[in-house]
Design a protein around this motif. Sequence first.
Motif, PDB file in Angstrom:
ATOM      1  N   LEU A 187      50.761 -20.734  61.627  1.00  0.00           N
ATOM      2  CA  LEU A 187      51.607 -21.224  60.540  1.00  0.00           C
ATOM      3  C   LEU A 187      52.452 -20.081  59.996  1.00  0.00           C
ATOM      4  N   PRO A 188      53.754 -20.170  60.130  1.00  0.00           N
ATOM      5  CA  PRO A 188      54.487 -21.296  60.710  1.00  0.00           C
ATOM      6  C   PRO A 188      54.412 -21.278  62.232  1.00  0.00           C
ATOM      7  N   VAL A 189      54.719 -22.403  62.837  1.00  0.00           N
ATOM      8  CA  VAL A 189      54.755 -22.436  64.304  1.00  0.00           C
ATOM      9  C   VAL A 189      55.845 -21.504  64.816  1.00  0.00           C
ATOM     10  N   LEU A 190      57.010 -21.543  64.148  1.00  0.00           N
ATOM     11  CA  LEU A 190      58.133 -20.692  64.551  1.00  0.00           C
ATOM     12  C   LEU A 190      58.114 -19.421  63.711  1.00  0.00           C
ATOM     13  N   THR A 191      57.281 -18.470  64.097  1.00  0.00           N
ATOM     14  CA  THR A 191      57.225 -17.174  63.432  1.00  0.00           C
ATOM     15  C   THR A 191      58.494 -16.382  63.770  1.00  0.00           C
ATOM     16  N   PRO A 192      58.758 -15.292  63.052  1.00  0.00           N
ATOM     17  CA  PRO A 192      59.909 -14.469  63.421  1.00  0.00           C
ATOM     18  C   PRO A 192      59.864 -14.019  64.879  1.00  0.00           C
ATOM     19  N   LEU A 193      58.683 -13.695  65.383  1.00  0.00           N
ATOM     20  CA  LEU A 193      58.547 -13.262  66.777  1.00  0.00           C
ATOM     21  C   LEU A 193      58.880 -14.408  67.731  1.00  0.00           C
ATOM     22  N   VAL A 194      58.359 -15.594  67.462  1.00  0.00           N
ATOM     23  CA  VAL A 194      58.623 -16.748  68.323  1.00  0.00           C
ATOM     24  C   VAL A 194      60.106 -17.096  68.307  1.00  0.00           C
ATOM     25  N   ARG A 195      60.714 -17.088  67.125  1.00  0.00           N
ATOM     26  CA  ARG A 195      62.144 -17.413  67.035  1.00  0.00           C
ATOM     27  C   ARG A 195      62.986 -16.434  67.839  1.00  0.00           C
ATOM     28  N   LEU A 196      62.669 -15.137  67.738  1.00  0.00           N
ATOM     29  CA  LEU A 196      63.427 -14.131  68.487  1.00  0.00           C
ATOM     30  C   LEU A 196      63.245 -14.330  69.983  1.00  0.00           C
ATOM     31  N   ALA A 197      62.004 -14.541  70.410  1.00  0.00           N
ATOM     32  CA  ALA A 197      61.741 -14.728  71.843  1.00  0.00           C
ATOM     33  C   ALA A 197      62.495 -15.934  72.384  1.00  0.00           C
ATOM     34  N   GLN A 198      62.505 -17.018  71.627  1.00  0.00           N
ATOM     35  CA  GLN A 198      63.241 -18.206  72.062  1.00  0.00           C
ATOM     36  C   GLN A 198      64.742 -17.938  72.116  1.00  0.00           C
ATOM     37  N   LEU A 199      65.250 -17.206  71.127  1.00  0.00           N
ATOM     38  CA  LEU A 199      66.673 -16.846  71.102  1.00  0.00           C
ATOM     39  C   LEU A 199      67.051 -16.054  72.347  1.00  0.00           C
ATOM     40  N   LEU A 200      66.117 -15.210  72.804  1.00  0.00           N
ATOM     41  CA  LEU A 200      66.367 -14.364  73.976  1.00  0.00           C
ATOM     42  C   LEU A 200      66.007 -15.062  75.286  1.00  0.00           C
ATOM     43  N   GLY A 201      65.573 -16.313  75.191  1.00  0.00           N
ATOM     44  CA  GLY A 201      65.269 -17.086  76.396  1.00  0.00           C
ATOM     45  C   GLY A 201      63.962 -16.727  77.065  1.00  0.00           C
ATOM     46  N   LYS A 202      63.025 -16.180  76.305  1.00  0.00           N
ATOM     47  CA  LYS A 202      61.726 -15.797  76.866  1.00  0.00           C
ATOM     48  C   LYS A 202      60.747 -16.971  76.788  1.00  0.00           C
ATOM     49  N   PRO A 203      59.909 -17.156  77.801  1.00  0.00           N
ATOM     50  CA  PRO A 203      58.825 -18.147  77.679  1.00  0.00           C
ATOM     51  C   PRO A 203      57.898 -17.751  76.530  1.00  0.00           C
ATOM     52  N   VAL A 204      57.425 -18.734  75.778  1.00  0.00           N
ATOM     53  CA  VAL A 204      56.650 -18.473  74.568  1.00  0.00           C
ATOM     54  C   VAL A 204      55.393 -19.340  74.542  1.00  0.00           C
ATOM     55  N   ILE A 205      54.286 -18.740  74.123  1.00  0.00           N
ATOM     56  CA  ILE A 205      53.075 -19.483  73.763  1.00  0.00           C
ATOM     57  C   ILE A 205      52.907 -19.315  72.257  1.00  0.00           C
ATOM     58  N   THR A 206      52.711 -20.426  71.544  1.00  0.00           N
ATOM     59  CA  THR A 206      52.625 -20.354  70.091  1.00  0.00           C
ATOM     60  C   THR A 206      51.178 -20.450  69.607  1.00  0.00           C
ATOM     61  N   GLY A 207      50.984 -19.999  68.377  1.00  0.00           N
ATOM     62  CA  GLY A 207      49.668 -20.099  67.765  1.00  0.00           C
ATOM     63  C   GLY A 207      49.241 -21.531  67.525  1.00  0.00           C
ATOM     64  N   ALA A 208      50.221 -22.435  67.365  1.00  0.00           N
ATOM     65  CA  ALA A 208      49.880 -23.846  67.199  1.00  0.00           C
ATOM     66  C   ALA A 208      49.148 -24.371  68.423  1.00  0.00           C
ATOM     67  N   GLU A 209      49.539 -23.901  69.602  1.00  0.00           N
ATOM     68  CA  GLU A 209      48.850 -24.330  70.822  1.00  0.00           C
ATOM     69  C   GLU A 209      47.402 -23.866  70.818  1.00  0.00           C
TER      70      GLU A 209
END
Length: 272
Positions: free
Chosen positions: A218-240
């Motif tokens: 929480l949140p699902v879209l942390t700053p790290l996750v948002r940046l990784a998605q912006l850069l097109g990186k595959p992401v595993i989230t804490g929600a999973e």
Amino acid sequence: MPRSINRDTQLCMSLSGRPGNFGTRFQNFLYEALDLNFVYKAFTTKDLPAAIAGIRALGIRGCAVSMPFKEACIPLVDEIDASAQAIASINTIVNDDGLLRAYNTDYIAIRKLIERYRISPDTRVVLRGSGGMAKAVACAFRDAGFMSGYVVARNEEAGRRLADICGYAWAADASGLNAELLVNVTPIGMEGGAEADTLAFSREEVEAARMVFDVVALPVLTPLVRLAQLLGKPVITGAEVIVLQAVEQFVLYTGVRPDDALIKRAAAQALA
């Protein structure tokens, strides 16, 4: 119509230093959806031995265990599953007629995610964190055959201890480690925390990595996750992670495995 609680209702619970709502919402949603005569309630305690004795004495079916009780519970149970033995830490207790068995569904969830995302054991992992959850994550990677890794931790003593357990190296920061998979297992980026708007890894480190894994739910879209998605990186989230481990707890308590569609509905409701 709301379900009625009766003398045959089975109680499941959680023990945490700071009780949250996710488990309560998730488990109770599934009990109601599947018409199971269960109810779930979160608790905290200042007398852990008495609390565990109460689980046994009162026939409480299951208990989720969070910090700071994950290791302190070990001598209070009767049997320890391999998932908990692997990291000397438990997060789930199941009561079978007074016999208390302990598991670690965090560890189970991480192993399942490694398989789900088909992450190669040759991947160089850099994990930030040295607490109880970091231990579950690091040991899951170790046991999945990941031989090349670093534990990055502000606390050198704790970081080196975890690195030694897993056969990895300790580092004060992630710069220059050439990480292929970055894993954040700290509160950095957590909603409401002091570092809620902080990146767990630098932009340069994320750019250089192939994949990013943030255990913060929480949140699902942390700053790290948002940046990784912006850069097109595959992401595993804490929600999973939090959903997978909660599903495994649900199955241990009830013997019922919900289908994927129902799990998705329960997760959306619990994370809202």
